[in-house]
Scaffold this motif. Structure first.
Motif: not given
Length: 388
Positions: A83-87, A76-81, A42-44, A46-57
């Motif tokens: 997978a969503g594009a493929q779906s 993990a964020y790039d892989e999710g993006v 995926t193209v770079e 920017e992660m949302s702060p909410e996803f970053r905080d949840a991931c670190l927790r």
């Protein structure tokens, strides 16, 4: 089971429509699939702060003290993006395929129904032609298609069929009239012979003079019947077409005819130039003989006959002109009809002379025409093609 033309046309329309629709669906699906390609990474974004905080927790660390955890969250964020594009791509293509196939199926059914209706309308003129053909018979040739509308192939077919029926009707009418006239003409000499014989036989002791007079009358009637039968056979042979074709000079044919002809007090004026054609020499000599005989027979006492041969436009021309009774120009076409006798020319002939001329000219690929002279008489011109 044999399929009707209408069913076959409907199936053909439906198959063509289905094949065309399938091509459109395949091309559309292929173009969309090519333009919805999923990138390997995926193209770079920017992660949302909410996803970053949840991931670190979840990973059990803080954003400031553990940079490796931030890289894992990024991955993990790039892989999710991705997978969503493929779906999303798979969902779009699947929806497009299902919708296109459903639309193609419904459209194919509608095209089959429309093809059935269109095929019926297209074949309607054919049904009319079939009905006219079934209605036509030897005794009823009045049925016509009389198709209207644009002058397409079916209109030309219907017009050709109507023209054929016109020719058949004219041929059958002419045949019936010809048979009736032939029967009447043959009945006349037979009646003369019967009456002559009955009169002589009714006498108890006929004299030699009476028997000779009877024989002379019978011989004359037999000669009339023989000439009529010969003329009818000539017309019948012409209908079958030419069996002999060789070079013929009309000037020679005319000269042969004149050598054995008695002008009977008429003056002959000859202008015989070479006129080469191809055909049956016996029939062409008969043509010339009939023209000369007509010109001499239907003439005035001491009248004139002009006979000329030559070429015109590459073809052979024979023209015979005479003096005689005045003929209405409107009557000239009827002169070539069998058993036609002009009222002002007497009735001593068979009425087949010019009919045979027209028939012989036609079977040789030419034609005969008659033009009345202003002062009386007739000019008959026969044009025949040059030898090939």
């Amino acid at each position: 089971m044999r399929l009707t033309v209408r069913v076959r046309l409907t199936l053909l329309y439906t198959l063509l429509f289905a094949a065309g629709g399938a091509v459109v669906v395949a091309v559309t699906y292929g173009l969309l699939a090519a333009n919805l390609r999923t990138p390997e990474r995926t193209v770079e974004v920017e992660m949302s702060p909410e996803f970053r905080d949840a991931c670190l927790r979840v990973l059990g660390g803080g954003a400031e003290t553990e940079p490796g955890l931030r890289s894992k969250c990024r991955l993990a964020y790039d892989e999710g993006v991705l997978a969503g594009a493929q779906s999303q791509r798979a969902t779009i293509l699947d929806s497009l395929l299902r919708f296109s196939l459903a639309t193609l199926g419904v459209s194919t059914l509608l095209s089959a129904a429309g093809g059935w209706v269109v095929a019926g309308r297209v074949l309607r003129p054919v049904h009319r032609i079939t009905a006219a053909a079934r209605a036509a018979s030897e005794h009823n040739l009045a049925a016509r298609v009389a198709l209207g509308g644009p002058r397409d192939e079916l209109r030309r077919l219907a017009d050709t069929f109507d023209a054929m029926l016109d020719r058949l009707e004219a041929a059958f009418t002419g045949q019936r009239r010809f048979i009736a006239n032939a029967g009447h003409e043959l009945r006349t000499p037979l009646t003369v012979m019967r009456a002559t014989i009955d009169v002589v036989l009714a006498k108890p002791a006929p004299s030699r003079e009476e028997l000779l007079r009877m024989a002379d009358d019978v011989r004359s009637a037999v000669g009339h019947a023989e000439a009529l039968i010969e003329a009818l056979l000539t017309l019948a042979r012409n209908d079958a077409g030419l069996t002999v074709r060789e070079p013929v000079d009309l000037a020679t044919s005319v000269q042969d005819v004149l050598d054995g002809t008695d002008p009977a007090g008429r003056r002959l004026h000859l202008d015989l130039e070479p006129a080469l054609t191809a055909g049956d020499p016996v029939l062409l000599e008969r043509l010339a003989a009939n023209l000369v005989d007509n010109a001499l027979r239907y003439n005035v006492d001491g009248g004139d006959v002009w006979v000329s041969t030559g070429t015109d436009g590459g073809g052979a021309v024979l023209a015979v002109t005479n003096t005689g009774p005045v003929i209405d120009p409107a009557d000239t076409d009827g002169l070539f009809a069998p058993f036609h006798r002009h009222t002002r020319t007497g009735n001593d002939g068979l009425g087949l002379g010019l009919a045979i001329v027209a028939s012989i000219a036609s079977v040789h690929g030419g034609h005969a025409a008659a033009v009345p002279n202003p002062g009386g008489g007739l000019r008959v011109t026969v044009r025949l093609p040059a030898p090939v």
